[in-house]
Design an enzyme around this catalytic site. Structure first.
Site, PDB file in Angstrom:
ATOM      1  N   HIS A   1       0.845  -1.205   0.000  1.00 21.74           N
ATOM      2  CA  HIS A   1       0.000   0.000   0.000  1.00 21.74           C
ATOM      3  C   HIS A   1       0.880   1.255   0.000  1.00 21.74           C
ATOM      4  O   HIS A   1       0.633   2.199  -0.723  1.00 21.74           O
ATOM      5  CB  HIS A   1      -0.879   0.055   1.249  1.00 21.74           C
ATOM      6  CG  HIS A   1      -1.922  -1.025   1.352  1.00 21.74           C
ATOM      7  ND1 HIS A   1      -2.023  -1.851   2.443  1.00 21.74           N
ATOM      8  CD2 HIS A   1      -2.912  -1.402   0.508  1.00 21.74           C
ATOM      9  CE1 HIS A   1      -3.046  -2.680   2.275  1.00 21.74           C
ATOM     10  NE2 HIS A   1      -3.595  -2.436   1.109  1.00 21.74           N
TER      11      HIS A   1
ATOM     12  N   LYS B   1     -17.977  -6.480   6.110  1.00 15.21           N
ATOM     13  CA  LYS B   1     -16.668  -7.127   6.050  1.00 15.21           C
ATOM     14  C   LYS B   1     -16.044  -7.167   7.443  1.00 15.21           C
ATOM     15  O   LYS B   1     -15.936  -6.138   8.105  1.00 15.21           O
ATOM     16  CB  LYS B   1     -15.776  -6.343   5.085  1.00 15.21           C
ATOM     17  CG  LYS B   1     -14.562  -7.097   4.627  1.00 15.21           C
ATOM     18  CD  LYS B   1     -13.952  -6.403   3.431  1.00 15.21           C
ATOM     19  CE  LYS B   1     -12.592  -6.989   3.097  1.00 15.21           C
ATOM     20  NZ  LYS B   1     -12.023  -6.387   1.900  1.00 15.21           N
TER      21      LYS B   1
ATOM     22  N   ARG C   1      -1.884  -6.280  -8.541  1.00 16.14           N
ATOM     23  CA  ARG C   1      -0.822  -7.258  -8.310  1.00 16.14           C
ATOM     24  C   ARG C   1      -0.885  -8.333  -9.387  1.00 16.14           C
ATOM     25  O   ARG C   1      -0.788  -8.036 -10.555  1.00 16.14           O
ATOM     26  CB  ARG C   1      -0.961  -7.859  -6.898  1.00 16.14           C
ATOM     27  CG  ARG C   1      -0.551  -6.912  -5.809  1.00 16.14           C
ATOM     28  CD  ARG C   1      -1.070  -7.329  -4.474  1.00 16.14           C
ATOM     29  NE  ARG C   1      -2.531  -7.228  -4.442  1.00 16.14           N
ATOM     30  CZ  ARG C   1      -3.283  -7.465  -3.394  1.00 16.14           C
ATOM     31  NH1 ARG C   1      -2.733  -7.865  -2.284  1.00 16.14           N
ATOM     32  NH2 ARG C   1      -4.592  -7.329  -3.442  1.00 16.14           N
TER      33      ARG C   1
ATOM     34  N   SER D   1      -2.559  -7.905   2.801  1.00 12.26           N
ATOM     35  CA  SER D   1      -2.854  -7.737   4.227  1.00 12.26           C
ATOM     36  C   SER D   1      -3.172  -9.084   4.863  1.00 12.26           C
ATOM     37  O   SER D   1      -2.731  -9.384   5.973  1.00 12.26           O
ATOM     38  CB  SER D   1      -4.062  -6.815   4.411  1.00 12.26           C
ATOM     39  OG  SER D   1      -3.841  -5.586   3.796  1.00 12.26           O
TER      40      SER D   1
HETATM   41  P1  ADP Z   1      -9.765  -3.623  -0.805  1.00 13.10           P
HETATM   42  O1  ADP Z   1     -10.591  -4.355   0.201  1.00 13.10           O
HETATM   43  O2  ADP Z   1     -10.428  -2.390  -1.344  1.00 13.10           O
HETATM   44  O3  ADP Z   1      -9.190  -4.478  -1.894  1.00 13.10           O
HETATM   45  P2  ADP Z   1      -7.073  -3.471   0.246  1.00 13.10           P
HETATM   46  O4  ADP Z   1      -6.589  -2.736   1.442  1.00 13.10           O
HETATM   47  O5  ADP Z   1      -6.912  -4.938   0.240  1.00 13.10           O
HETATM   48  O6  ADP Z   1      -8.582  -3.034   0.065  1.00 13.10           O
HETATM   49  O7  ADP Z   1      -6.357  -2.900  -1.056  1.00 13.10           O
HETATM   50  C1  ADP Z   1      -6.448  -1.551  -1.424  1.00 13.10           C
HETATM   51  C2  ADP Z   1      -5.749  -1.353  -2.750  1.00 13.10           C
HETATM   52  O8  ADP Z   1      -4.356  -1.589  -2.613  1.00 13.10           O
HETATM   53  C3  ADP Z   1      -6.220  -2.318  -3.853  1.00 13.10           C
HETATM   54  O9  ADP Z   1      -6.212  -1.626  -5.093  1.00 13.10           O
HETATM   55  C4  ADP Z   1      -5.169  -3.392  -3.849  1.00 13.10           C
HETATM   56  O10 ADP Z   1      -5.055  -4.029  -5.101  1.00 13.10           O
HETATM   57  C5  ADP Z   1      -3.927  -2.552  -3.543  1.00 13.10           C
HETATM   58  N1  ADP Z   1      -2.869  -3.366  -2.960  1.00 13.10           N
HETATM   59  C6  ADP Z   1      -2.947  -4.201  -1.905  1.00 13.10           C
HETATM   60  N2  ADP Z   1      -1.757  -4.800  -1.682  1.00 13.10           N
HETATM   61  C7  ADP Z   1      -0.899  -4.329  -2.628  1.00 13.10           C
HETATM   62  C8  ADP Z   1       0.468  -4.578  -2.953  1.00 13.10           C
HETATM   63  N3  ADP Z   1       1.198  -5.473  -2.278  1.00 13.10           N
HETATM   64  N4  ADP Z   1       1.016  -3.905  -3.989  1.00 13.10           N
HETATM   65  C9  ADP Z   1       0.274  -3.039  -4.695  1.00 13.10           C
HETATM   66  N5  ADP Z   1      -1.033  -2.764  -4.462  1.00 13.10           N
HETATM   67  C10 ADP Z   1      -1.623  -3.402  -3.442  1.00 13.10           C
END
Ligand code: ADP
Length: 174
Positions: free
Chosen positions: A19, A43, A91, A130
């Site tokens: 992130h 969620k 990703r 995460s």
């Molecule tokens: P959501 O529930 O909206 O997917 P996340 O916190 O899981 O929320 O992810 C938020 C954004 O960050 C999404 O666009 C996700 O693809 C991106 N993201 C999560 N992990 C990574 C990573 N390791 N590298 C790049 N982008 C990421």
């Protein structure tokens, strides 16, 4: 010229180096980036949205970045903030279908006013999520490579809380 405001929305439960990489790169592309922490009552998350906002604020400090929680439709939040760009990280291929569906839906809902911009994950963070970090933390593994050290204590506390059974509602999300 009009300010280019972008929203980077997500659960950020918990915020990883993946992130942070997207956040740091977004700042170079827009005048203002609003990190939108989604409060989604359906969620199950480890951290409340207030806790997630606090953790992000501990790590992300930049004049061009704001951190806020929101509920409801993302396009409404974007409209309210005068933002016409949504940033998402991509990703592996597995992200693609869901992200495309969301991007198209948000475009339609906003009457084509909101554009989704995808930033590819960097090589180091390509397989970082995460949920993976939460799984490692729950099993007493080393997570300092994957998250900022300033939130390690918050994570450890949460793991203790979960293992102590003080909150049986908390389960790992995706
Ligand atoms: P959501 O529930 O909206 O997917 P996340 O916190 O899981 O929320 O992810 C938020 C954004 O960050 C999404 O666009 C996700 O693809 C991106 N993201 C999560 N992990 C990574 C990573 N390791 N590298 C790049 N982008 C990421």
């Amino acid at each position: 010229m009009e300010k280019k405001i972008a929203i980077y929305p997500g659960s950020f439960d918990l915020v990883t180096n993946g992130h942070l990489d997207i956040i740091n790169r977004s700042v170079n592309l827009f005048d203002e980036v609003i990190i939108g922490v989604l409060t989604n009552y359906k969620k199950k998350t480890w951290f409340t949205s207030d806790q997630r906002v606090k953790m992000l604020k501990k790590i992300v400090k930049h004049d061009k970045i704001k951190i806020e929680s929101f509920q409801g439709l993302l396009v409404n939040f974007a409209n309210h903030k005068n933002a016409n760009v949504i940033i998402r990280g991509l990703r592996a291929v597995s992200d693609y279908e869901y992200e495309l569906q969301m991007a198209l839906t948000n475009s339609t809902l906003s009457k084509e006013k909101v554009e989704t911009v995808f930033l590819s994950a960097s090589r180091d963070n390509l397989y970082l999520s995460s949920s993976l970090v939460k799984e490692i933390a729950l099993n007493n593994g080393e997570i300092s490579e994957f998250v900022d050290k300033r939130i390690l204590e918050d994570i450890c506390k949460k793991v203790e809380e979960i293992k102590g059974g003080t909150n049986d509602k908390i389960i790992s999300s995706r």
